[in-house]
Scaffold this motif. Structure first.
Motif, mmCIF file in Angstrom:
data_model
loop_
_atom_site.group_PDB
_atom_site.id
_atom_site.type_symbol
_atom_site.label_atom_id
_atom_site.label_comp_id
_atom_site.label_asym_id
_atom_site.label_seq_id
_atom_site.Cartn_x
_atom_site.Cartn_y
_atom_site.Cartn_z
ATOM 1 N N GLU A 98 114.117 34.107 7.772
ATOM 2 C CA GLU A 98 115.187 34.821 7.105
ATOM 3 C C GLU A 98 116.401 34.847 8.023
ATOM 4 O O GLU A 98 116.276 34.765 9.244
ATOM 5 N N SER A 99 117.583 34.988 7.431
ATOM 6 C CA SER A 99 118.821 34.876 8.207
ATOM 7 C C SER A 99 119.222 36.158 8.919
ATOM 8 O O SER A 99 120.148 36.152 9.736
ATOM 9 N N ASP A 100 118.534 37.256 8.631
ATOM 10 C CA ASP A 100 118.948 38.554 9.166
ATOM 11 C C ASP A 100 117.993 39.068 10.232
ATOM 12 O O ASP A 100 117.702 40.257 10.316
ATOM 13 N N LEU A 101 117.522 38.149 11.080
ATOM 14 C CA LEU A 101 116.555 38.494 12.116
ATOM 15 C C LEU A 101 117.105 38.272 13.514
ATOM 16 O O LEU A 101 117.900 37.360 13.745
ATOM 17 N N ILE A 102 116.643 39.085 14.449
ATOM 18 C CA ILE A 102 116.726 38.768 15.875
ATOM 19 C C ILE A 102 115.292 38.771 16.386
ATOM 20 O O ILE A 102 114.465 39.561 15.927
ATOM 21 N N PHE A 103 114.968 37.863 17.315
ATOM 22 C CA PHE A 103 113.572 37.727 17.730
ATOM 23 C C PHE A 103 113.459 36.954 19.038
ATOM 24 O O PHE A 103 114.346 36.199 19.418
ATOM 25 N N GLU A 104 112.337 37.154 19.697
ATOM 26 C CA GLU A 104 112.034 36.432 20.930
ATOM 27 C C GLU A 104 111.642 34.987 20.634
ATOM 28 O O GLU A 104 111.057 34.682 19.591
ATOM 29 N N GLU A 105 111.903 34.127 21.580
ATOM 30 C CA GLU A 105 111.538 32.721 21.454
ATOM 31 C C GLU A 105 110.033 32.545 21.272
ATOM 32 O O GLU A 105 109.586 31.607 20.598
ATOM 33 N N LYS A 106 109.244 33.451 21.831
ATOM 34 C CA LYS A 106 107.792 33.281 21.740
ATOM 35 C C LYS A 106 107.281 33.376 20.311
ATOM 36 O O LYS A 106 106.186 32.885 20.013
ATOM 37 N N ALA A 107 108.057 33.962 19.413
ATOM 38 C CA ALA A 107 107.662 33.991 18.006
ATOM 39 C C ALA A 107 107.585 32.581 17.448
ATOM 40 O O ALA A 107 106.634 32.217 16.740
ATOM 41 N N ILE A 108 108.573 31.763 17.786
ATOM 42 C CA ILE A 108 108.618 30.374 17.314
ATOM 43 C C ILE A 108 107.545 29.541 18.008
ATOM 44 O O ILE A 108 106.806 28.786 17.360
ATOM 45 N N ARG A 109 107.431 29.689 19.303
ATOM 46 C CA ARG A 109 106.474 28.866 20.050
ATOM 47 C C ARG A 109 105.035 29.171 19.629
ATOM 48 O O ARG A 109 104.198 28.268 19.568
ATOM 49 N N ALA A 110 104.736 30.417 19.334
ATOM 50 C CA ALA A 110 103.382 30.778 18.915
ATOM 51 C C ALA A 110 103.021 30.098 17.598
ATOM 52 O O ALA A 110 101.892 29.623 17.422
ATOM 53 N N LEU A 111 103.972 30.016 16.667
ATOM 54 C CA LEU A 111 103.716 29.344 15.395
ATOM 55 C C LEU A 111 103.549 27.842 15.596
ATOM 56 O O LEU A 111 102.666 27.217 15.013
ATOM 57 N N LEU A 112 104.402 27.249 16.418
ATOM 58 C CA LEU A 112 104.318 25.806 16.662
ATOM 59 C C LEU A 112 103.011 25.418 17.345
ATOM 60 O O LEU A 112 102.453 24.356 17.074
#
Length: 232
Positions: A98-112
């Motif tokens: 979603e376009s209205d988020l702020i988040f840590e990079e680890k959120a993306i890396r964990a999914l990948l």
């Protein structure tokens, strides 16, 4: 997903979509784009609607961006926006944000890095308002969602970041086409739940103590700037 009107921000979104609201001196959308690029993502499709030209201008700064305009943005919801991007997505698996988020990079890396192909990311409860709770079974498969915690056996709170395989997404689009005229305002999270129950499992990945926030209005913005952004 960036097609929404962002009406809860009031005057702040009269001239821009809510993804361009700045948190800690940088817009939410740029934060997301830069995090995705840092994680090796080479193609970023933004499903646009309201004030689409703002996202189109962003392509000049980030060549990884493509946009996909939904002319029915005012009368539809996130599932329609996602379905509308199907031709540009092609045959790739993808991350859904979603376009209205702020988040840590680890959120993306964990999914990948996860071996699961179709994933809904959750965290411990973070928001002070508008929480969306998620239930999963012993195999970590999505079984229920609700804005009322007591209705389900909640394992955590929806973050708004997902990973979907091409095969799952194609099935999802086929199922949605059957109901698109009847449910134009369906949120994609409800479609994911329906799919997980009836077609193909969606796994729930929980990251405890994840630093993130969904920013829907000025109260959220104030909370995020005071409590979240300096930890990301």
């Amino acid at each position: 997903m960036a097609a929404g009107l962002g009406t809860r921000f009031g005057k702040m979104t009269e001239t821009m979509p809510k993804g361009f609201v700045e948190v800690g001196g940088k817009s939410m959308i740029e934060r997301s784009v830069e995090t995705l690029i840092a994680c090796g993502i080479e193609k970023i499709i933004i499903g646009t609607g309201y004030r689409k030209e703002k996202y189109e201008d962003l392509q000049k700064k980030y060549p990884q961006i493509e946009t996909c305009f939904s002319p029915k943005y005012a009368e539809t919801n996130s599932m329609y926006t996602l379905w509308n991007t199907r031709n540009q997505i092609g045959n790739d698996g993808f991350l859904l944000l979603e376009s209205d988020l702020i988040f840590e990079e680890k959120a993306i890396r964990a999914l990948l890095e996860s071996p699961w192909e179709d994933i809904m990311l959750i965290s411990s409860v973070t928001k002070f308002q508008d929480q969306y709770y998620v239930e999963s079974d012993a195999d970590n498969i999505l079984t229920a969602c609700s804005v009322i915690k007591e209705e389900i056996e909640a394992k955590g709170e929806l973050v708004g970041i997902h990973k979907l395989s091409d095969s799952f997404y194609r099935k999802m689009c086929v199922e949605y086409e059957k109901i698109v005229d009847d449910k134009p305002k369906l949120g994609y999270e409800y479609m994911l739940l329906s799919m997980s129950k009836e077609v193909s499992p969606v796994y729930v990945l929980k990251i405890d103590r994840l630093q993130w926030y969904e920013i829907d209005d000025e109260q959220d913005l104030k909370y995020a700037e005071e409590n979240i952004i300096n930890n990301i």
